[in-house]
Design a protein around this motif. Structure first.
Motif, short mmCIF file in Angstrom:
data_model
loop_
_atom_site.label_atom_id
_atom_site.label_comp_id
_atom_site.label_asym_id
_atom_site.label_seq_id
_atom_site.Cartn_x
_atom_site.Cartn_y
_atom_site.Cartn_z
N GLN A 172 0.63 -1.11 -0.15
CA GLN A 172 0.07 -0.13 0.00
C GLN A 172 0.41 0.83 0.02
O GLN A 172 0.23 2.31 -0.29
N HIS A 173 2.03 0.99 0.22
CA HIS A 173 3.10 2.53 0.37
C HIS A 173 4.12 2.49 -0.49
O HIS A 173 4.64 1.07 -0.48
N SER A 174 4.75 3.20 -0.95
CA SER A 174 5.77 3.34 -1.69
C SER A 174 6.55 4.82 -1.61
O SER A 174 6.06 5.48 -2.17
N VAL A 175 7.33 4.49 -1.05
CA VAL A 175 7.92 6.18 -0.51
C VAL A 175 9.36 6.15 -1.19
O VAL A 175 10.47 5.36 -1.45
N ARG A 176 9.82 7.73 -1.54
CA ARG A 176 10.80 7.81 -1.85
C ARG A 176 11.28 9.69 -1.04
O ARG A 176 10.22 9.84 -0.73
N TRP A 184 0.45 6.20 -2.01
CA TRP A 184 -0.20 5.43 -1.37
C TRP A 184 -1.45 5.08 -1.90
O TRP A 184 -2.64 5.49 -2.49
N ARG A 185 -1.81 3.41 -1.59
CA ARG A 185 -3.70 2.86 -1.69
C ARG A 185 -4.21 2.83 -0.05
O ARG A 185 -3.86 1.63 0.04
N PRO A 186 -4.35 3.39 -0.09
CA PRO A 186 -6.22 3.38 1.19
C PRO A 186 -6.54 2.48 1.48
O PRO A 186 -7.07 1.52 1.90
N LEU A 222 -8.94 3.82 -4.41
CA LEU A 222 -7.95 5.59 -4.08
C LEU A 222 -6.52 5.20 -4.07
O LEU A 222 -6.36 4.57 -3.38
N ARG A 223 -6.21 5.73 -4.95
CA ARG A 223 -4.89 5.98 -4.92
C ARG A 223 -4.10 7.48 -4.65
O ARG A 223 -4.77 8.37 -5.27
N LEU A 224 -3.66 7.16 -4.49
CA LEU A 224 -2.50 8.94 -3.99
C LEU A 224 -1.08 9.01 -3.86
O LEU A 224 -0.31 8.34 -3.56
#
Length: 791
Positions: A402-406, A451-453, A457-459
């Motif tokens: 659900q998270h891919s952080v840069r 983020w995919r809560p 929904l995708r943010l």
């Protein structure tokens, strides 16, 4: 007992690795890695790395898909962390049956990013090109939201922004002037390019420093398995690329290395030199040429460390030597970049990259006049440029699906040389050496999270903090970013984005067409940073059974502190040696604001025997400066109401490829003379009678001036449109493949306007003498033929 069992947390494990191309081991960017039948998945980063953390399973199926490549599936038992490297095989001529079988996997409706376009390089090479020279930037001009410059120019004008508002990066290095031949070709050799992405809005926080767009290009890494080459011979230029392994093992192993080197040169000077000498009686030698060189090497130190070194060098040069007049004149400009990158894998979830970057752009004019004894009696040398040293560090973190952080930071030390004049005049013993270097520091730190809560929904939410320091000025600017996609159906989503951008470098131009004489200058205590805010909303639809995607977007962008020359000002006047010490360039510019809004539509098909796209743009752009146009808003040169591009590529069979493009655009907004008046001063001689000779004496001093009216850019040029066609003949030999290509630029010979000028028309037997506005065109119908080879 069942309740206690339900409370035991599910163990999670990570599967990670790299995705490469079969046959070359080239890392693939943006490959989809997912669990079929679910919304769980990720994509590979710029270096082909992916990481996916999911619950433990005895039998787990993973799918790997990328446009133009065969889908690969792997079934694994996930009871511990695993490393799984995958190779994808390029697909051949894909049919509609292949598409219906699920080949359309890069769905635009599934991505949170909007206002982004990527074009396969293989597709770029099939599109008909001017004089047969494949050009990345000219293909980007065919996309909605991107306005074209003048006829044949590679200028990029995105959503109301100028060419200086585009961040053009090649392997992390900024390219400040991307033009060859005064803008008719770009500096990017398609043979050496692996991927091209254009971002027009909703900018991820990792990008900063420009207002309008990001054009992110990545060079190939070099074939790791075998020696490979390709090249071509065209009407005005030839090119050659070589790539291969640097280690003895034929296949990429735990420690492998490869190289790539690519060169291109035009031979206009060689073809034109005999003609110029013959027409001048042997007294004049003149010519023009450009060349560019790409080189890259990489080495794997094992599964956790990789090193890349990539460089680019290109130059344009015009020269003229007149032995009769004893003059020697030269004009040259060019870019040099170098990037050293170190990839380090801390663990299966944490990937990092450290880059050391160098970029240098220079523009030079020289003029030397010699005496009869051969000594210099007069010499003028003008230099302008910008040089960067940058440090960049980025981290990719994949905690859950659900998270891919840069996260990352970048700091750039700029040295601007807006005026460097060396003037020597032996006659008056004058020597002026005016070097005005300006050193500034530009930095930024960012963090963003895809983020995919929920499944619908995708943010992509991010924040960038930019910092700029000059001798007398210091700016700290926050830059929030947000993109969102809400899935309505599995193949349909609604998207929205907001981005605030700051730009600390400026380009001063009197032409608006991106010539090398344009001047790069920094933000100062007087000239503030440019700033833009852009909002966009749209829909994205995938027609899976047809292999087609549709995006429709509307946007509004407001720009502040954009700069322009004051009326009549020019850096060539500012840098005149007699006044350079007393006049600053800041005093000759004015700041204003601009706004742009419109709608864009893109219907695109990337796979199948027939591929291409239809793009349409409806837009308005206006600028307003207190000291220009009486303070009233006006349309800048590149404002166009309507813009249409239609591109089609058809694989007739394995041996023949057909292609065509048709473009239409509303005419540019220009300032042209609306009339001409003359001032006559009579002589002291009294004349009587109608003698023509005496009348000429009477009006011996005549001064004419053009009347440009009161409104800036109030004239609309005629619409621009043309039709290009091409055909490629392929033949596969035992050890190589050769391709003959025949193309025709502007097939129906449309005389598109390049510039307008008032001219006097002599009297005839039926009409009196008059003044008329003439339209000048550059390119009629232009056929081209080229020969290409791969081995």
């Amino acid at each position: 007992m069942s309740l206690l069992k339900a409370q035991i947390p599910t163990r999670r494990f990570t599967v990670s690795g790299y995705v490469h191309e079969t046959g070359s081991q080239e890392a693939l960017i943006g490959v989809n890695v997912y669990l079929p039948g679910t919304t769980t998945g990720t994509t590979t980063n710029t270096y082909g790395f992916y990481s996916l953390t999911i619950p433990a399973q005895d039998s787990l199926q993973l799918a790997y898909s990328f446009v133009g490549y065969d889908i690969v599936s792997r079934t694994i038992s996930l009871r511990t962390n695993q490393t799984l490297n995958i190779s994808l095989t390029p697909g051949r001529a894909l049919t509609e049956v292949d598409v219906k079988a699920g080949r359309l996997t890069n769905k635009v409706s599934e991505s949170a990013q909007m206002s982004s376009i990527d074009i396969p390089v293989s597709q770029i090479k099939k599109i008909p090109a001017f004089l047969g020279e494949k050009d990345v930037l000219k293909v980007l001009q065919l996309m909605p939201g991107v306005q074209k410059g003048s006829e044949g120019q590679t200028g990029i004008y995105v959503r109301g922004g100028g060419p200086e508002q585009n961040l053009i990066i090649l392997d992390d290095a900024v390219v400040y002037n991307a033009n060859h031949l005064f803008g008719f070709f770009s500096v990017f050799n398609g043979d050496a390019i692996k991927s091209v992405e254009l971002i027009k809005g909703g900018f991820p926080a990792r990008y900063g420093g420009r207002l309008s767009s990001v054009i992110d290009l990545n060079m190939k890494e070099g074939n790791r398995e075998k020696l490979h080459g390709e090249g071509g011979i065209g009407l005005i230029a030839s090119r050659l690329l070589l790539e291969g392994p640097l280690t003895k093992n034929k296949k990429a192993g735990p420690r492998s290395a490869s190289f790539l080197i690519s060169g291109r040169r035009t031979y206009l000077d060689i073809l034109a030199a005999p003609l110029i000498r013959a027409q001048s009686g042997g007294t004049l030698t003149a010519g023009y040429y450009f060349y560019d060189l790409n080189a890259k090497a990489n080495y794997d130190f094992g599964p956790k460390n990789k090193l890349y070194l990539s460089t680019y060098f290109g130059r344009d040069r015009f020269y003229a030597n007149d032995t009769d007049e004893s003059t020697d004149t030269g004009l040259s400009w060019g870019n040099a970049t170098a990037t050293l990158r170190w990839n380090h894998l801390f663990n299966q979830k944490l990937f990092s990259n450290l880059s050391l970057i160098f970029s240098d752009y220079k523009f030079q004019i020289s003029s030397v006049e010699k005496s009869t004894q051969g000594t210099d009696t007069y010499s003028l040398f003008y230099n302008s440029g910008i040089r960067d040293f940058s440090l960049k560090y980025d981290v990719d973190y994949y905690p859950t699906p659900q998270h891919s952080v840069r996260m990352g930071l970048q700091s750039t030390y700029h040295r601007f040389t807006p005026s460097a004049v060396v003037l020597q005049n032996a006659g008056i013993n004058q020597s002026v050496n005016n070097v005005d270097n300006i050193d500034v520091l530009e930095s930024g730190i960012y963090a963003e999270d895809t983020w995919r809560p929920s499944n619908r929904l995708r943010l992509n939410a991010g924040f960038r903090l930019s910092y700029f320091q000059q001798q007398k000025a210091q700016y700290i600017r926050p830059e929030p970013r947000l993109s969102a996609a809400l899935t309505i159906r599995p193949d349909l989503s609604i998207k929205a984005s907001y981005a605030l951008m700051n730009q600390y470098v400026h380009l001063l131009s009197n032409t608006g067409i991106g010539l090398p004489t344009d001047l790069w200058v920094p933000t100062t205590d007087i000239v503030k940073p440019q700033q833009s805010q852009q909002v966009a909303i749209g829909v994205a639809k995938d027609f899976v059974d047809k292999g087609v995607t549709l995006t429709v977007e509307g946007y509004y962008k407001a720009m502040n502190n954009i700069i322009n020359y004051k009326e009549g000002a020019s850096f060539l006047l500012i840098n005149d040696p007699t006044s350079a010490n007393s006049v600053r360039w800041e005093d000759n510019v004015t700041a204003g604001r601009g706004w742009s809004y419109g709608a864009e539509m893109l219907l695109q098909k990337k796979v199948g025997r027939f591929s291409g796209w239809l793009g349409y743009t409806l837009s308005w752009t206006q600028w307003q400066f207190a000291e220009l146009n009486g303070g009233k808003p006006y349309y800048p040169r590149y404002d166009r109401r309507h813009d249409i591009s239609l591109v089609g590529i058809y694989e007739l069979n394995k041996r023949i490829t057909l292609s065509a493009t048709w473009v239409y655009g509303t005419g540019n907004a220009l300032t042209v003379p609306i009339g001409r008046f003359g001032t006559y001063r009579a002589s002291n001689t009294l004349v009587y009678g109608g003698d023509p000779a005496l009348n000429q004496l009477l009006f011996q001093n005549v001064r004419t001036s053009d009347d440009y009216g009161t409104q800036k850019n109030s004239f609309r040029a005629e619409p621009y449109h043309r039709f290009d066609v091409g055909i490629q003949f392929h033949k596969q030999k035992k050890h190589h493949e050769r391709t003959w290509e025949v193309s025709v630029y502007n097939l129906y010979n449309r005389r598109n306007p390049f510039f307008y000028r008032l001219e006097s028309v002599s009297a005839t037997s039926t009409e009196a003498a008059r003044t008329a506005l003439f339209r000048y065109s550059v390119f009629p119908i232009v056929p081209a033929i080229s020969y290409n080879i791969k081995f």
